[in-house]
Write an enzyme that holds these catalytic residues in place. Structure first.
Site, PDB file in Angstrom:
ATOM      1  N   HIS A  61       0.823  -1.212   0.000  1.00  0.00           N
ATOM      2  CA  HIS A  61       0.000   0.000   0.000  1.00  0.00           C
ATOM      3  C   HIS A  61       0.855   1.260   0.000  1.00  0.00           C
ATOM      4  O   HIS A  61       2.052   1.243   0.298  1.00  0.00           O
ATOM      5  CB  HIS A  61      -0.973   0.009   1.181  1.00  0.00           C
ATOM      6  CG  HIS A  61      -0.313   0.080   2.538  1.00  0.00           C
ATOM      7  ND1 HIS A  61      -0.152   1.260   3.231  1.00  0.00           N
ATOM      8  CD2 HIS A  61       0.203  -0.890   3.336  1.00  0.00           C
ATOM      9  CE1 HIS A  61       0.425   1.015   4.392  1.00  0.00           C
ATOM     10  NE2 HIS A  61       0.652  -0.276   4.486  1.00  0.00           N
ATOM     11  N   CYS A 108       2.123  -5.451   6.850  1.00  0.00           N
ATOM     12  CA  CYS A 108       1.927  -5.030   5.463  1.00  0.00           C
ATOM     13  C   CYS A 108       3.163  -4.275   4.967  1.00  0.00           C
ATOM     14  O   CYS A 108       4.057  -3.949   5.748  1.00  0.00           O
ATOM     15  CB  CYS A 108       0.681  -4.160   5.345  1.00  0.00           C
ATOM     16  SG  CYS A 108      -0.848  -5.066   5.680  1.00  0.00           S
TER      17      CYS A 108
END
Length: 419
Positions: free
Chosen positions: A321, A340
Protein backbone atom coordinates in the site's frame (compact mmCIF):
# COMPACT_ATOMS: atom_id res chain seq x y z
CA UNK A 1 27.02 -13.18 23.04
CA UNK A 2 25.03 -12.60 19.83
CA UNK A 3 26.52 -9.93 17.57
CA UNK A 4 24.29 -6.87 17.26
CA UNK A 5 24.53 -3.12 17.37
CA UNK A 6 23.81 -2.95 21.08
CA UNK A 7 26.61 -5.33 22.07
CA UNK A 8 29.05 -3.77 19.62
CA UNK A 9 28.45 -0.21 20.73
CA UNK A 10 27.75 -0.53 24.44
CA UNK A 11 31.42 -0.18 25.39
CA UNK A 12 32.21 2.57 22.90
CA UNK A 13 32.80 6.23 23.65
CA UNK A 14 30.31 7.96 21.42
CA UNK A 15 32.16 10.33 19.11
CA UNK A 16 30.11 13.22 17.76
CA UNK A 17 30.06 13.60 13.99
CA UNK A 18 29.66 17.08 12.55
CA UNK A 19 26.81 17.44 10.07
CA UNK A 20 28.83 19.76 7.86
CA UNK A 21 32.55 20.12 7.24
CA UNK A 22 34.17 23.55 6.90
CA UNK A 23 36.10 24.26 3.72
CA UNK A 24 39.15 25.20 5.80
CA UNK A 25 39.75 23.35 9.08
CA UNK A 26 41.88 24.17 12.07
CA UNK A 27 44.92 22.04 12.79
CA UNK A 28 44.19 18.82 14.62
CA UNK A 29 46.19 17.77 17.67
CA UNK A 30 49.68 16.59 16.68
CA UNK A 31 49.15 17.64 13.05
CA UNK A 32 51.93 19.32 11.11
CA UNK A 33 51.36 22.34 8.89
CA UNK A 34 51.87 20.11 5.84
CA UNK A 35 49.25 17.67 7.08
CA UNK A 36 46.82 20.55 7.63
CA UNK A 37 47.36 21.80 4.06
CA UNK A 38 46.81 18.30 2.70
CA UNK A 39 43.61 17.95 4.71
CA UNK A 40 42.24 21.28 3.59
CA UNK A 41 43.00 20.38 -0.02
CA UNK A 42 41.02 17.15 0.39
CA UNK A 43 38.06 19.01 1.91
CA UNK A 44 38.15 21.56 -0.91
CA UNK A 45 38.58 19.22 -3.85
CA UNK A 46 36.70 16.03 -2.91
CA UNK A 47 33.73 15.25 -5.15
CA UNK A 48 31.33 13.87 -2.55
CA UNK A 49 28.41 13.81 -4.96
CA UNK A 50 30.45 12.02 -7.59
CA UNK A 51 31.62 9.47 -5.02
CA UNK A 52 28.02 8.77 -4.01
CA UNK A 53 26.95 8.38 -7.64
CA UNK A 54 29.82 5.98 -8.33
CA UNK A 55 28.96 3.91 -5.25
CA UNK A 56 25.27 3.70 -6.07
CA UNK A 57 26.00 2.77 -9.70
CA UNK A 58 27.63 -0.43 -8.48
CA UNK A 59 24.33 -1.70 -7.09
CA UNK A 60 21.76 0.11 -9.24
CA UNK A 61 21.84 -2.48 -12.01
CA UNK A 62 18.82 -4.03 -13.70
CA UNK A 63 19.62 -7.49 -12.33
CA UNK A 64 17.01 -8.95 -9.94
CA UNK A 65 17.87 -9.92 -6.39
CA UNK A 66 15.92 -13.13 -7.03
CA UNK A 67 16.79 -15.07 -10.22
CA UNK A 68 18.88 -17.96 -11.57
CA UNK A 69 21.57 -15.40 -12.47
CA UNK A 70 21.69 -14.30 -8.82
CA UNK A 71 22.33 -17.91 -7.78
CA UNK A 72 25.24 -18.07 -10.24
CA UNK A 73 26.63 -14.75 -9.02
CA UNK A 74 26.40 -15.95 -5.42
CA UNK A 75 28.43 -19.03 -6.34
CA UNK A 76 31.15 -16.78 -7.74
CA UNK A 77 31.10 -14.65 -4.60
CA UNK A 78 31.42 -17.77 -2.43
CA UNK A 79 34.43 -18.92 -4.46
CA UNK A 80 36.11 -15.57 -3.71
CA UNK A 81 35.17 -15.38 -0.02
CA UNK A 82 36.16 -18.96 0.88
CA UNK A 83 39.94 -18.61 0.41
CA UNK A 84 39.85 -15.13 1.92
CA UNK A 85 38.09 -16.39 5.05
CA UNK A 86 40.43 -19.41 5.21
CA UNK A 87 43.34 -16.94 5.27
CA UNK A 88 41.83 -15.12 8.27
CA UNK A 89 39.41 -12.64 6.67
CA UNK A 90 39.57 -8.93 7.35
CA UNK A 91 41.03 -7.57 10.56
CA UNK A 92 38.78 -6.67 13.48
CA UNK A 93 37.96 -2.98 13.23
CA UNK A 94 39.01 -0.86 16.22
CA UNK A 95 36.53 1.35 18.05
CA UNK A 96 38.57 4.38 17.04
CA UNK A 97 37.31 4.32 13.44
CA UNK A 98 33.80 5.17 14.69
CA UNK A 99 32.98 8.75 13.72
CA UNK A 100 35.71 9.20 11.08
CA UNK A 101 34.86 11.54 8.20
CA UNK A 102 36.54 13.12 5.20
CA UNK A 103 39.56 15.21 6.18
CA UNK A 104 40.35 13.43 9.46
CA UNK A 105 44.07 12.90 9.96
CA UNK A 106 44.42 10.14 12.56
CA UNK A 107 46.20 6.82 12.99
CA UNK A 108 42.81 5.06 13.06
CA UNK A 109 42.27 6.05 9.40
CA UNK A 110 44.91 3.44 8.48
CA UNK A 111 42.78 0.70 10.07
CA UNK A 112 39.72 2.01 8.19
CA UNK A 113 41.61 1.91 4.89
CA UNK A 114 42.82 -1.64 5.56
CA UNK A 115 39.23 -2.71 6.24
CA UNK A 116 37.95 -1.10 3.03
CA UNK A 117 40.76 -2.54 0.94
CA UNK A 118 40.23 -6.06 2.29
CA UNK A 119 36.56 -6.04 1.28
CA UNK A 120 37.30 -4.53 -2.15
CA UNK A 121 35.65 -1.19 -1.41
CA UNK A 122 38.77 0.81 -2.26
CA UNK A 123 41.87 0.03 -4.34
CA UNK A 124 44.75 -1.74 -2.58
CA UNK A 125 47.81 0.41 -1.94
CA UNK A 126 51.15 -0.79 -0.62
CA UNK A 127 51.32 1.73 2.20
CA UNK A 128 48.21 3.44 3.62
CA UNK A 129 48.64 6.84 5.22
CA UNK A 130 46.54 8.33 8.01
CA UNK A 131 44.57 10.90 5.97
CA UNK A 132 40.87 10.29 5.28
CA UNK A 133 41.19 11.33 1.64
CA UNK A 134 38.87 11.21 -1.36
CA UNK A 135 39.65 7.56 -2.13
CA UNK A 136 38.67 6.67 1.44
CA UNK A 137 35.49 8.71 1.14
CA UNK A 138 34.61 6.82 -2.04
CA UNK A 139 35.41 3.54 -0.30
CA UNK A 140 33.16 4.29 2.67
CA UNK A 141 30.31 5.29 0.35
CA UNK A 142 30.78 2.11 -1.68
CA UNK A 143 30.65 0.05 1.50
CA UNK A 144 27.49 1.87 2.61
CA UNK A 145 25.78 1.33 -0.73
CA UNK A 146 26.55 -2.40 -0.66
CA UNK A 147 25.07 -2.71 2.83
CA UNK A 148 21.91 -0.71 2.15
CA UNK A 149 22.94 2.18 4.38
CA UNK A 150 22.47 5.91 3.91
CA UNK A 151 25.40 6.92 1.70
CA UNK A 152 26.98 9.84 3.57
CA UNK A 153 30.71 9.00 3.72
CA UNK A 154 30.72 8.96 7.53
CA UNK A 155 31.62 5.97 9.68
CA UNK A 156 28.38 6.37 11.60
CA UNK A 157 26.77 3.77 13.87
CA UNK A 158 25.18 1.56 11.15
CA UNK A 159 28.38 1.71 9.08
CA UNK A 160 30.60 0.82 12.04
CA UNK A 161 28.32 -2.06 12.96
CA UNK A 162 28.38 -3.46 9.40
CA UNK A 163 32.18 -3.17 9.23
CA UNK A 164 32.49 -5.08 12.51
CA UNK A 165 30.73 -8.20 11.17
CA UNK A 166 33.43 -10.87 10.64
CA UNK A 167 34.12 -12.20 7.15
CA UNK A 168 33.20 -15.70 8.35
CA UNK A 169 29.67 -14.45 9.13
CA UNK A 170 29.39 -12.89 5.69
CA UNK A 171 30.45 -16.16 4.06
CA UNK A 172 27.77 -17.94 6.07
CA UNK A 173 25.20 -15.51 4.67
CA UNK A 174 26.38 -16.26 1.15
CA UNK A 175 25.95 -20.01 1.69
CA UNK A 176 22.43 -19.66 3.11
CA UNK A 177 21.20 -17.21 0.50
CA UNK A 178 22.59 -19.22 -2.39
CA UNK A 179 20.36 -22.07 -1.24
CA UNK A 180 17.36 -19.76 -0.74
CA UNK A 181 17.66 -18.19 -4.18
CA UNK A 182 18.26 -21.53 -5.87
CA UNK A 183 15.14 -23.00 -4.22
CA UNK A 184 12.87 -20.16 -5.35
CA UNK A 185 14.35 -19.40 -8.80
CA UNK A 186 12.73 -22.43 -10.44
CA UNK A 187 9.28 -21.12 -9.39
CA UNK A 188 9.69 -17.71 -11.04
CA UNK A 189 7.69 -16.65 -14.08
CA UNK A 190 8.59 -14.11 -16.76
CA UNK A 191 6.89 -11.30 -14.85
CA UNK A 192 6.81 -11.01 -11.05
CA UNK A 193 7.13 -8.73 -8.02
CA UNK A 194 9.64 -9.45 -5.24
CA UNK A 195 9.54 -7.93 -1.76
CA UNK A 196 12.91 -8.53 -0.12
CA UNK A 197 12.24 -8.08 3.59
CA UNK A 198 15.82 -7.61 4.94
CA UNK A 199 16.57 -5.01 2.25
CA UNK A 200 13.11 -3.41 2.59
CA UNK A 201 12.94 -3.09 -1.19
CA UNK A 202 10.59 -4.14 -3.97
CA UNK A 203 11.49 -5.14 -7.51
CA UNK A 204 9.13 -5.43 -10.47
CA UNK A 205 10.82 -7.93 -12.78
CA UNK A 206 10.08 -8.64 -16.42
CA UNK A 207 12.04 -10.71 -18.91
CA UNK A 208 14.78 -11.39 -16.39
CA UNK A 209 15.42 -7.68 -15.76
CA UNK A 210 14.27 -5.21 -13.12
CA UNK A 211 11.72 -2.87 -14.68
CA UNK A 212 11.22 -0.90 -11.44
CA UNK A 213 12.84 -0.84 -8.02
CA UNK A 214 11.11 0.69 -5.00
CA UNK A 215 12.08 1.49 -1.43
CA UNK A 216 9.73 -0.16 1.06
CA UNK A 217 8.79 -0.22 4.73
CA UNK A 218 8.19 -3.75 6.05
CA UNK A 219 7.06 -5.37 9.28
CA UNK A 220 8.89 -4.80 12.54
CA UNK A 221 10.24 -7.85 14.33
CA UNK A 222 7.24 -8.36 16.61
CA UNK A 223 4.84 -7.95 13.65
CA UNK A 224 6.90 -9.52 10.88
CA UNK A 225 5.96 -9.43 7.21
CA UNK A 226 5.16 -13.06 6.31
CA UNK A 227 7.07 -14.92 3.61
CA UNK A 228 4.67 -16.09 0.91
CA UNK A 229 3.93 -16.54 -2.78
CA UNK A 230 0.68 -15.29 -4.32
CA UNK A 231 -0.67 -13.21 -7.22
CA UNK A 232 -1.67 -9.55 -7.31
CA UNK A 233 -5.28 -9.55 -8.44
CA UNK A 234 -6.78 -6.19 -7.48
CA UNK A 235 -5.99 -2.50 -6.97
CA UNK A 236 -8.09 -0.47 -4.53
CA UNK A 237 -7.80 3.22 -5.35
CA UNK A 238 -8.31 5.63 -2.43
CA UNK A 239 -9.49 2.84 -0.13
CA UNK A 240 -11.18 2.90 3.20
CA UNK A 241 -8.95 1.44 5.88
CA UNK A 242 -10.59 -1.12 8.11
CA UNK A 243 -8.41 -1.19 11.19
CA UNK A 244 -7.32 -4.75 12.12
CA UNK A 245 -8.27 -5.97 15.59
CA UNK A 246 -4.59 -6.41 16.46
CA UNK A 247 -3.98 -2.69 15.86
CA UNK A 248 -7.19 -1.70 17.68
CA UNK A 249 -6.02 -3.68 20.71
CA UNK A 250 -2.33 -2.73 20.62
CA UNK A 251 -2.45 0.84 19.32
CA UNK A 252 -5.81 2.59 19.08
CA UNK A 253 -6.83 1.99 22.69
CA UNK A 254 -3.52 3.49 23.82
CA UNK A 255 -3.79 6.48 21.46
CA UNK A 256 -7.34 7.24 22.61
CA UNK A 257 -6.30 7.25 26.25
CA UNK A 258 -3.53 9.72 25.40
CA UNK A 259 -5.66 11.88 23.07
CA UNK A 260 -9.49 11.49 23.06
CA UNK A 261 -9.62 13.41 19.75
CA UNK A 262 -7.30 10.97 17.93
CA UNK A 263 -10.03 9.23 15.91
CA UNK A 264 -11.62 12.52 14.90
CA UNK A 265 -8.29 13.99 13.76
CA UNK A 266 -7.62 10.99 11.52
CA UNK A 267 -11.21 10.65 10.23
CA UNK A 268 -11.74 7.20 11.71
CA UNK A 269 -15.36 6.20 12.34
CA UNK A 270 -16.69 3.46 14.62
CA UNK A 271 -19.55 1.09 13.69
CA UNK A 272 -21.35 -1.62 15.64
CA UNK A 273 -22.33 -5.04 14.28
CA UNK A 274 -25.48 -3.61 12.66
CA UNK A 275 -23.62 -0.87 10.81
CA UNK A 276 -24.66 1.92 13.16
CA UNK A 277 -22.06 4.60 13.84
CA UNK A 278 -21.26 5.12 17.49
CA UNK A 279 -19.41 7.84 19.34
CA UNK A 280 -15.91 7.29 20.80
CA UNK A 281 -17.30 8.42 24.14
CA UNK A 282 -19.44 5.27 24.28
CA UNK A 283 -16.37 3.04 24.58
CA UNK A 284 -14.31 2.33 27.69
CA UNK A 285 -10.80 2.77 26.29
CA UNK A 286 -9.14 1.33 29.40
CA UNK A 287 -10.46 -2.13 28.43
CA UNK A 288 -10.52 -4.30 25.30
CA UNK A 289 -14.12 -3.30 24.58
CA UNK A 290 -13.06 -1.50 21.37
CA UNK A 291 -12.22 -4.77 19.57
CA UNK A 292 -15.96 -5.54 19.43
CA UNK A 293 -16.49 -2.72 16.93
CA UNK A 294 -15.46 -1.97 13.35
CA UNK A 295 -13.16 1.02 12.78
CA UNK A 296 -13.03 2.57 9.30
CA UNK A 297 -10.82 5.39 8.12
CA UNK A 298 -12.10 7.59 5.28
CA UNK A 299 -10.12 7.98 2.02
CA UNK A 300 -7.82 10.97 1.85
CA UNK A 301 -4.40 12.30 2.75
CA UNK A 302 -4.57 11.00 6.35
CA UNK A 303 -5.53 7.47 5.34
CA UNK A 304 -2.99 4.91 6.57
CA UNK A 305 -3.02 3.22 3.14
CA UNK A 306 -2.57 6.48 1.27
CA UNK A 307 -4.05 6.46 -2.22
CA UNK A 308 -4.02 2.75 -2.96
CA UNK A 309 -3.95 -0.80 -1.72
CA UNK A 310 -2.50 -3.65 -3.81
CA UNK A 311 -4.24 -6.94 -3.02
CA UNK A 312 -3.02 -10.52 -3.31
CA UNK A 313 -4.66 -13.58 -1.76
CA UNK A 314 -3.01 -14.75 1.47
CA UNK A 315 -4.08 -16.04 4.89
CA UNK A 316 -2.25 -13.26 6.75
CA UNK A 317 -4.42 -10.35 5.54
CA UNK A 318 -1.34 -8.43 4.35
CA UNK A 319 -0.99 -6.28 1.24
CA UNK A 320 1.13 -3.58 -0.40
CA UNK A 321 0.00 0.00 0.00
CA UNK A 322 0.76 3.70 -0.25
CA UNK A 323 1.42 5.72 2.91
CA UNK A 324 1.22 9.32 4.12
CA UNK A 325 4.41 8.73 6.16
CA UNK A 326 6.92 9.32 3.35
CA UNK A 327 9.81 10.25 5.68
CA UNK A 328 10.21 6.61 6.72
CA UNK A 329 11.54 5.76 3.25
CA UNK A 330 14.69 7.77 4.00
CA UNK A 331 15.73 5.69 7.01
CA UNK A 332 18.42 3.01 7.20
CA UNK A 333 16.26 0.40 8.98
CA UNK A 334 12.76 0.50 7.52
CA UNK A 335 11.01 -2.00 9.78
CA UNK A 336 7.99 -0.13 11.13
CA UNK A 337 4.81 -1.71 9.79
CA UNK A 338 2.41 -4.22 11.30
CA UNK A 339 3.15 -6.79 8.59
CA UNK A 340 1.93 -5.03 5.46
CA UNK A 341 4.38 -3.38 3.06
CA UNK A 342 4.46 0.34 2.27
CA UNK A 343 5.76 1.27 -1.18
CA UNK A 344 7.60 4.42 -2.24
CA UNK A 345 6.54 5.55 -5.73
CA UNK A 346 3.59 3.18 -5.55
CA UNK A 347 1.78 4.93 -8.43
CA UNK A 348 4.48 3.67 -10.84
CA UNK A 349 4.18 0.12 -9.53
CA UNK A 350 0.39 0.25 -9.94
CA UNK A 351 0.80 1.35 -13.55
CA UNK A 352 3.19 -1.57 -14.18
CA UNK A 353 0.81 -4.07 -12.60
CA UNK A 354 -2.09 -2.78 -14.73
CA UNK A 355 -0.14 -3.12 -17.98
CA UNK A 356 -2.66 -5.51 -19.55
CA UNK A 357 -5.63 -3.37 -18.48
CA UNK A 358 -5.51 -1.42 -21.72
CA UNK A 359 -7.52 1.54 -20.43
CA UNK A 360 -4.95 2.38 -17.74
CA UNK A 361 -1.74 4.37 -18.10
CA UNK A 362 0.41 6.46 -15.75
CA UNK A 363 -1.64 9.59 -16.36
CA UNK A 364 -4.89 7.91 -15.37
CA UNK A 365 -3.32 6.29 -12.30
CA UNK A 366 -1.99 9.66 -11.11
CA UNK A 367 -5.29 11.42 -11.81
CA UNK A 368 -7.21 8.79 -9.86
CA UNK A 369 -4.86 9.20 -6.92
CA UNK A 370 -5.42 12.95 -6.96
CA UNK A 371 -9.19 12.69 -7.25
CA UNK A 372 -9.65 10.67 -4.00
CA UNK A 373 -12.24 8.65 -5.95
CA UNK A 374 -13.02 5.23 -4.46
CA UNK A 375 -12.44 2.69 -7.21
CA UNK A 376 -11.59 -1.02 -7.33
CA UNK A 377 -9.86 -2.40 -10.42
CA UNK A 378 -9.30 -6.09 -11.12
CA UNK A 379 -5.89 -6.91 -12.61
CA UNK A 380 -6.56 -8.46 -16.01
CA UNK A 381 -3.41 -10.60 -15.85
CA UNK A 382 -2.66 -11.32 -12.16
CA UNK A 383 1.02 -10.77 -11.37
CA UNK A 384 2.95 -13.26 -9.18
CA UNK A 385 4.35 -11.77 -5.99
CA UNK A 386 7.00 -13.25 -3.69
CA UNK A 387 7.84 -11.89 -0.27
CA UNK A 388 11.31 -13.24 0.47
CA UNK A 389 14.20 -13.16 2.92
CA UNK A 390 17.47 -12.55 1.06
CA UNK A 391 20.29 -11.08 3.19
CA UNK A 392 23.11 -11.50 0.65
CA UNK A 393 23.24 -11.36 -3.14
CA UNK A 394 25.63 -10.44 -5.94
CA UNK A 395 25.43 -9.01 -9.46
CA UNK A 396 27.44 -9.80 -12.57
CA UNK A 397 29.79 -6.87 -11.88
CA UNK A 398 30.95 -8.81 -8.83
CA UNK A 399 29.38 -6.40 -6.35
CA UNK A 400 28.21 -8.30 -3.28
CA UNK A 401 25.46 -6.81 -1.10
CA UNK A 402 24.59 -7.71 2.50
CA UNK A 403 21.76 -6.85 4.87
CA UNK A 404 21.13 -7.35 8.59
CA UNK A 405 19.46 -10.56 9.75
CA UNK A 406 16.48 -8.61 11.10
CA UNK A 407 14.21 -11.59 11.82
CA UNK A 408 17.10 -13.86 12.91
CA UNK A 409 16.38 -16.40 10.13
CA UNK A 410 20.08 -16.53 9.20
CA UNK A 411 21.06 -17.31 12.79
CA UNK A 412 18.47 -20.13 12.73
CA UNK A 413 19.89 -21.46 9.46
CA UNK A 414 16.49 -21.25 7.76
CA UNK A 415 16.48 -21.95 4.04
CA UNK A 416 12.90 -22.97 3.26
CA UNK A 417 9.93 -20.91 4.46
CA UNK A 418 7.15 -23.03 2.91
CA UNK A 419 6.13 -20.04 0.79
Amino acid sequence: MRLNRRTLLSSMAMVGVSAALPSVARAQEGESIFDMFARNRVLRDADRGGNTAAAEALIATNEPILSFDTAHNLQLAISQYEPFVAAGGWEEVPQEIYGLVLGNNRRSVIALKRRLMSSGDMPVVERANDLFDEATDRGVRTFQARHGLIVNGQVDEPTWYAMAVPAQNRLGQLYLNFQRVQAIAAKLSDRYVVVNIPAATIEAVEGGMVAQRHTAVVGRVERATPILASKIHQINFNPYWHVPKSIIRADLTKYMQEDPEYLTKFRIHIYDGKGNEISPTQIDWTTDEAVNYMFRQEPGAENSMGHCKINFHNPHDVYLHDTPSKALFGENARFHSSGCVRVDGVNQLVNWVLRDNKDWDQGRVDATFASNERLDVSVKTPVPIHTTYITAWANKQGTVSFRDDVYQFDSQGKISFDA
